[in-house]
Write a protein that holds these residues in place. Structure first.
Motif, PDB file in Angstrom:
ATOM      1  N   MET A 158     -34.974  28.748   6.762  1.00 26.06           N
ATOM      2  CA  MET A 158     -35.493  30.118   6.927  1.00 26.06           C
ATOM      3  C   MET A 158     -36.334  30.464   5.689  1.00 26.06           C
ATOM      4  O   MET A 158     -35.848  31.093   4.768  1.00 26.06           O
ATOM      5  CB  MET A 158     -34.318  31.094   7.065  1.00 26.06           C
ATOM      6  CG  MET A 158     -33.265  30.673   8.084  1.00 26.06           C
ATOM      7  SD  MET A 158     -31.951  31.901   8.274  1.00 26.06           S
ATOM      8  CE  MET A 158     -31.040  31.710   6.756  1.00 26.06           C
ATOM      9  N   ASP A 159     -37.590  30.059   5.700  1.00 26.48           N
ATOM     10  CA  ASP A 159     -38.397  30.218   4.486  1.00 26.48           C
ATOM     11  C   ASP A 159     -39.494  31.270   4.678  1.00 26.48           C
ATOM     12  O   ASP A 159     -40.012  31.444   5.778  1.00 26.48           O
ATOM     13  CB  ASP A 159     -39.020  28.865   4.121  1.00 26.48           C
ATOM     14  CG  ASP A 159     -39.556  28.863   2.702  1.00 26.48           C
ATOM     15  OD1 ASP A 159     -39.047  29.631   1.867  1.00 26.48           O
ATOM     16  OD2 ASP A 159     -40.501  28.100   2.433  1.00 26.48           O
ATOM     17  N   GLY A 160     -39.810  31.952   3.592  1.00 22.55           N
ATOM     18  CA  GLY A 160     -40.919  32.909   3.606  1.00 22.55           C
ATOM     19  C   GLY A 160     -40.514  34.355   3.383  1.00 22.55           C
ATOM     20  O   GLY A 160     -41.367  35.252   3.408  1.00 22.55           O
ATOM     21  N   ASN A 161     -39.249  34.583   3.139  1.00 22.32           N
ATOM     22  CA  ASN A 161     -38.781  35.963   2.922  1.00 22.32           C
ATOM     23  C   ASN A 161     -39.476  36.624   1.731  1.00 22.32           C
ATOM     24  O   ASN A 161     -39.916  37.770   1.817  1.00 22.32           O
ATOM     25  CB  ASN A 161     -37.273  35.979   2.635  1.00 22.32           C
ATOM     26  CG  ASN A 161     -36.441  35.688   3.851  1.00 22.32           C
ATOM     27  OD1 ASN A 161     -36.950  35.669   4.966  1.00 22.32           O
ATOM     28  ND2 ASN A 161     -35.166  35.456   3.648  1.00 22.32           N
ATOM     29  N   GLY A 162     -39.503  35.899   0.619  1.00 14.50           N
ATOM     30  CA  GLY A 162     -40.057  36.472  -0.613  1.00 14.50           C
ATOM     31  C   GLY A 162     -41.508  36.885  -0.433  1.00 14.50           C
ATOM     32  O   GLY A 162     -41.900  38.009  -0.781  1.00 14.50           O
ATOM     33  N   ARG A 163     -42.287  35.984   0.160  1.00  7.32           N
ATOM     34  CA  ARG A 163     -43.718  36.299   0.375  1.00  7.32           C
ATOM     35  C   ARG A 163     -43.882  37.478   1.322  1.00  7.32           C
ATOM     36  O   ARG A 163     -44.727  38.339   1.124  1.00  7.32           O
ATOM     37  CB  ARG A 163     -44.445  35.060   0.930  1.00  7.32           C
ATOM     38  CG  ARG A 163     -44.826  34.057  -0.145  1.00  7.32           C
ATOM     39  CD  ARG A 163     -45.191  32.732   0.456  1.00  7.32           C
ATOM     40  NE  ARG A 163     -43.999  31.996   0.872  1.00  7.32           N
ATOM     41  CZ  ARG A 163     -44.002  30.963   1.707  1.00  7.32           C
ATOM     42  NH1 ARG A 163     -45.137  30.558   2.258  1.00  7.32           N
ATOM     43  NH2 ARG A 163     -42.885  30.340   2.017  1.00  7.32           N
ATOM     44  N   TRP A 164     -43.061  37.528   2.343  1.00  8.00           N
ATOM     45  CA  TRP A 164     -43.131  38.652   3.301  1.00  8.00           C
ATOM     46  C   TRP A 164     -42.851  39.970   2.583  1.00  8.00           C
ATOM     47  O   TRP A 164     -43.558  40.957   2.757  1.00  8.00           O
ATOM     48  CB  TRP A 164     -42.119  38.436   4.427  1.00  8.00           C
ATOM     49  CG  TRP A 164     -42.244  39.405   5.568  1.00  8.00           C
ATOM     50  CD1 TRP A 164     -42.921  39.213   6.740  1.00  8.00           C
ATOM     51  CD2 TRP A 164     -41.667  40.732   5.637  1.00  8.00           C
ATOM     52  NE1 TRP A 164     -42.799  40.323   7.544  1.00  8.00           N
ATOM     53  CE2 TRP A 164     -42.046  41.275   6.892  1.00  8.00           C
ATOM     54  CE3 TRP A 164     -40.892  41.504   4.784  1.00  8.00           C
ATOM     55  CZ2 TRP A 164     -41.659  42.550   7.311  1.00  8.00           C
ATOM     56  CZ3 TRP A 164     -40.516  42.778   5.195  1.00  8.00           C
ATOM     57  CH2 TRP A 164     -40.898  43.287   6.433  1.00  8.00           C
ATOM     58  N   SER A 177     -41.762  43.808  -2.887  1.00 11.13           N
ATOM     59  CA  SER A 177     -40.528  43.293  -3.478  1.00 11.13           C
ATOM     60  C   SER A 177     -40.018  42.117  -2.657  1.00 11.13           C
ATOM     61  O   SER A 177     -39.919  42.195  -1.425  1.00 11.13           O
ATOM     62  CB  SER A 177     -39.478  44.411  -3.562  1.00 11.13           C
ATOM     63  OG  SER A 177     -38.373  44.144  -2.742  1.00 11.13           O
ATOM     64  N   ARG A 178     -39.726  41.024  -3.334  1.00  9.23           N
ATOM     65  CA  ARG A 178     -39.218  39.837  -2.640  1.00  9.23           C
ATOM     66  C   ARG A 178     -37.919  40.172  -1.901  1.00  9.23           C
ATOM     67  O   ARG A 178     -37.683  39.721  -0.773  1.00  9.23           O
ATOM     68  CB  ARG A 178     -38.943  38.707  -3.649  1.00  9.23           C
ATOM     69  CG  ARG A 178     -40.190  38.111  -4.277  1.00  9.23           C
ATOM     70  CD  ARG A 178     -39.841  36.958  -5.222  1.00  9.23           C
ATOM     71  NE  ARG A 178     -38.923  36.015  -4.609  1.00  9.23           N
ATOM     72  CZ  ARG A 178     -39.299  34.990  -3.834  1.00  9.23           C
ATOM     73  NH1 ARG A 178     -40.571  34.764  -3.610  1.00  9.23           N
ATOM     74  NH2 ARG A 178     -38.390  34.191  -3.316  1.00  9.23           N
TER      75      ARG A 178
END
Ligand code: IPE
Ligand code: IPE
Ligand code: MG
Length: 224
Positions: free
Chosen positions: A11-17, A24-25
């Protein structure tokens, strides 16, 4: 139609979103949790038996304290608020990885596993403080110590995914094509889907499309 029992997800991409939408990440991690709920729901609809979610890697300890604290808090709150309902839905929670978090979180994880242990509808394997290389090393050491014959059957007994069939599908969101130390042994024959969308933007329709595409793949396993 290919049989489908187990889906694993990075589940990658939370921080960029989070940075893109709310500067805020951590806002991205919070939003990512909503996607987790959607995917659990859809997995049940599709009668998938195992869903393995990569939530925190052995390498993620390198992140700033503030972000780690937020993530563990988020998980704590999720368990406190949602475990009863997950239990009612006959969902089993299983932690893969080493539980070395705060005393409170460790207890909560153990409690949640115990509570849902007998459930049969869907098993969620939450990969937390999980790293495939250390998992493999542990299994090698165990085999060596016990002086057991070195073969696949004996080896996989010592993996953290023992009793779980290998995933047929691996999804990584977040527009990055790497495995980041996830299930290196278990994905020997897994169909891999790299998704451009960031995890909080990923939804049940994306998931359904992947499952549909998977069904049309001719899986050879070395045969023709
Ligand atoms: C994945 O999202 C979630 C965790 C590792 C906890 P990231 O936090 O890696 O998000 P990006 O890749 O930095 O956007
Ligand atoms: C993989 O994502 C780990 C999780 C999704 C929990 P990362 O964002 O940590 O991976 P790298 O560091 O970019 O490879
Ligand atoms: Mg990332």
């Amino acid at each position: 139609m290919n049989p489908l029992n187990h889906v694993a997800i990075i589940m990658d991409g939370n921080g960029r979103w989070g940075l893109k939408h709310q500067k805020s990440r951590n806002a991205g991690h919070k939003a990512g949790l909503k996607t987790v709920e959607k995917i659990i729901k859809e997995s049940i609809k599709k009668n998938i038996k195992y869903l393995t979610l990569y939530a925190f890697s052995t390498e993620n300890w390198k992140r700033p304290e503030k972000e780690k604290k937020f993530l563990f808090n988020l998980l704590e709150n999720f368990l406190v608020n949602r475990i009863e309902d997950l239990h009612k839905q006959n969902i089993k929670l299983n932690i893969v990885g080493i539980k070395n978090f705060s005393k409170k979180l460790n207890l909560l994880l153990n409690f949640s596993e115990k509570k849902t242990f007998k459930n049969t509808k869907l098993q969620i394997n939450l990969a937390l403080n999980y790293g495939s290389k250390s998992e493999l090393l542990y299994a090698f050491k165990k085999l060596n110590k016990k002086k057991e014959k070195i073969n696949e059957k004996n080896f996989i007994k010592y993996l953290q995914t023992k009793d779980v069939p290998d995933p047929e599908i691996l999804i990584r969101t977040g527009n990055t094509k790497r495995l980041s130390n996830f299930l290196l042994w278990q994905i020997a024959y897994t169909e891999i889907f790299f998704e451009k969308k960031l995890w909080p933007d990923f939804n049940e329709n994306d998931y359904k499309r992947i499952i549909k595409d998977f069904m049309n793949i001719k899986r050879n396993f070395g045969n023709i």
